[in-house]
Write an enzyme that holds these catalytic residues in place. Structure first.
Site, short mmCIF file in Angstrom:
data_model
loop_
_atom_site.label_atom_id
_atom_site.label_comp_id
_atom_site.label_asym_id
_atom_site.label_seq_id
_atom_site.Cartn_x
_atom_site.Cartn_y
_atom_site.Cartn_z
N GLN A 15 0.88 -1.50 -0.41
CA GLN A 15 -0.45 -0.01 -0.10
C GLN A 15 1.09 1.23 -0.08
OE1 GLN A 15 -3.67 0.47 -0.25
NE2 GLN A 15 -2.98 -1.84 -1.13
N ARG A 18 0.98 3.75 -3.10
CA ARG A 18 0.15 4.43 -3.59
C ARG A 18 0.97 6.14 -3.57
NH1 ARG A 18 -4.81 2.90 -4.32
NH2 ARG A 18 -5.64 0.24 -3.86
N GLN A 22 5.76 7.06 -9.55
CA GLN A 22 6.28 6.89 -11.10
C GLN A 22 7.16 7.70 -11.36
OE1 GLN A 22 5.37 3.51 -11.57
NE2 GLN A 22 6.40 3.30 -14.01
N HIS A 83 11.29 0.68 -4.29
CA HIS A 83 11.27 2.17 -4.82
C HIS A 83 11.12 2.69 -3.36
CE1 HIS A 83 12.29 2.54 -8.85
NE2 HIS A 83 11.56 2.32 -9.23
N HIS A 88 13.53 6.64 -8.98
CA HIS A 88 14.22 7.02 -8.85
C HIS A 88 15.72 7.85 -8.21
CE1 HIS A 88 14.11 3.25 -11.59
NE2 HIS A 88 13.46 3.27 -12.54
N HIS A 107 17.11 -0.49 -5.97
CA HIS A 107 15.54 -0.86 -6.48
C HIS A 107 15.82 -2.05 -6.00
CE1 HIS A 107 14.86 -0.15 -10.00
NE2 HIS A 107 13.85 -0.87 -9.14
N TYR A 187 4.84 0.09 -18.65
CA TYR A 187 5.39 1.97 -18.45
C TYR A 187 4.93 2.89 -19.59
CZ TYR A 187 10.47 1.55 -18.19
OH TYR A 187 12.12 1.10 -18.86
N ASP A 191 3.29 6.18 -18.16
CA ASP A 191 4.12 7.19 -18.73
C ASP A 191 3.24 8.06 -19.85
OD1 ASP A 191 5.25 5.57 -16.30
OD2 ASP A 191 6.77 5.79 -17.52
N ARG A 205 -0.14 -6.86 -30.01
CA ARG A 205 0.88 -7.45 -30.82
C ARG A 205 1.83 -8.20 -30.59
NH1 ARG A 205 1.12 -7.69 -36.99
NH2 ARG A 205 2.37 -7.03 -37.42
#
Length: 232
Positions: A15, A18, A22, A83, A88, A107, A187, A191, A205
């Site tokens: 949790q 959250r 990112q 993280h 990062h 990380h 991502y 992102d 694909r």
């Protein structure tokens, strides 16, 4: 989501993601980039399940078990547990300043340590076993998918979780061979969406054409040459 994944999601360790952006400080420049590691982790778990199930259905000779599938999903869910604040920025800037440039902390190492902590503090060993996982072998497999083998010792196959015949399983979450893995699948799309930039990557694909082939004596996840444009 498998019930075991839901149980992991309900832990404080999961949790906390959250509240970790990112894209770190990019949020201060692009206000739309408010997405976090929590939703990314759920996305990676889902995509990991889609890829390994597709391989299992198309190539039953690979002997992919339900244990394999569940372990891959768990690894996808937990791959970013380590993280810190601002993602990062924490391991690339804060940690070197706080502990010195020679520490070399990443990380992924934090994720492995946080995974162990999560299992212990929430007493999840029995729950993992209730869903058919074998301990400690499957826990080793999950952590190896996230951060690689703990000790290589120049061993031609340093992994403890799965034998070399299933080497392709280690290419789903964090592909050390070519970098094409479901972590990036998520991502790339997520992102781009939150930053408002164009994205032409079509993981669907790639998924349709993914096959396991033996290359130089090792089983690897491959795709058709005509699909490679989606990952360039």
């Amino acid at each position: 989501m498998h019930p075991l994944l839901v149980r992991i999601i309900d832990t404080p360790q999961m949790q906390r993601l959250r509240f970790i952006k990112q894209l770190g400080g990019a949020y201060f420049v692009f206000p739309g980039a408010s997405h976090n590691r929590f939703e990314h982790s759920i996305g990676v778990a889902y995509l990991a399940g889609q890829l390994i199930k597709a391989l299992a259905e198309r190539q039953p000779d690979l002997d992919i078990s339900q244990r394999d599938i569940l372990c891959v999903k768990v690894a996808g869910l937990c791959h970013d547990l380590g993280h810190g604040p601002f993602s990062h920025l924490f391991d690339r800037k804060f940690i070197p300043k706080a502990r010195g440039n020679d520490v070399g902390w990443k990380h992924e190492e934090g994720s492995r340590a946080m995974f162990d902590h999560m299992i212990k503090t929430n007493k999840l060993e029995g729950i993992f076993q209730d869903y058919g996982l074998v301990l400690p072998k499957d826990l080793d497999f999950i952590k190896e998918q996230i951060a690689g083998p703990e000790e290589s010792n120049n061993d031609p196959w340093p992994y403890k979780g799965r034998p070399k015949e299933k080497s392709f399983l280690y290419e789903i979450i964090a592909n050390k061979r070519n970098g094409i893995d479901v972590d990036k699948w998520d991502y790339f799309v997520r992102d781009s969406h939150h930053l408002g930039i164009q994205n032409n990557f079509d993981f669907g694909r790639f998924l349709r054409f993914a096959r396991v082939c033996e290359v130089a004596g090792t089983k690897q996840i491959c795709t058709r040459d005509k699909v490679m444009y989606v990952v360039r």
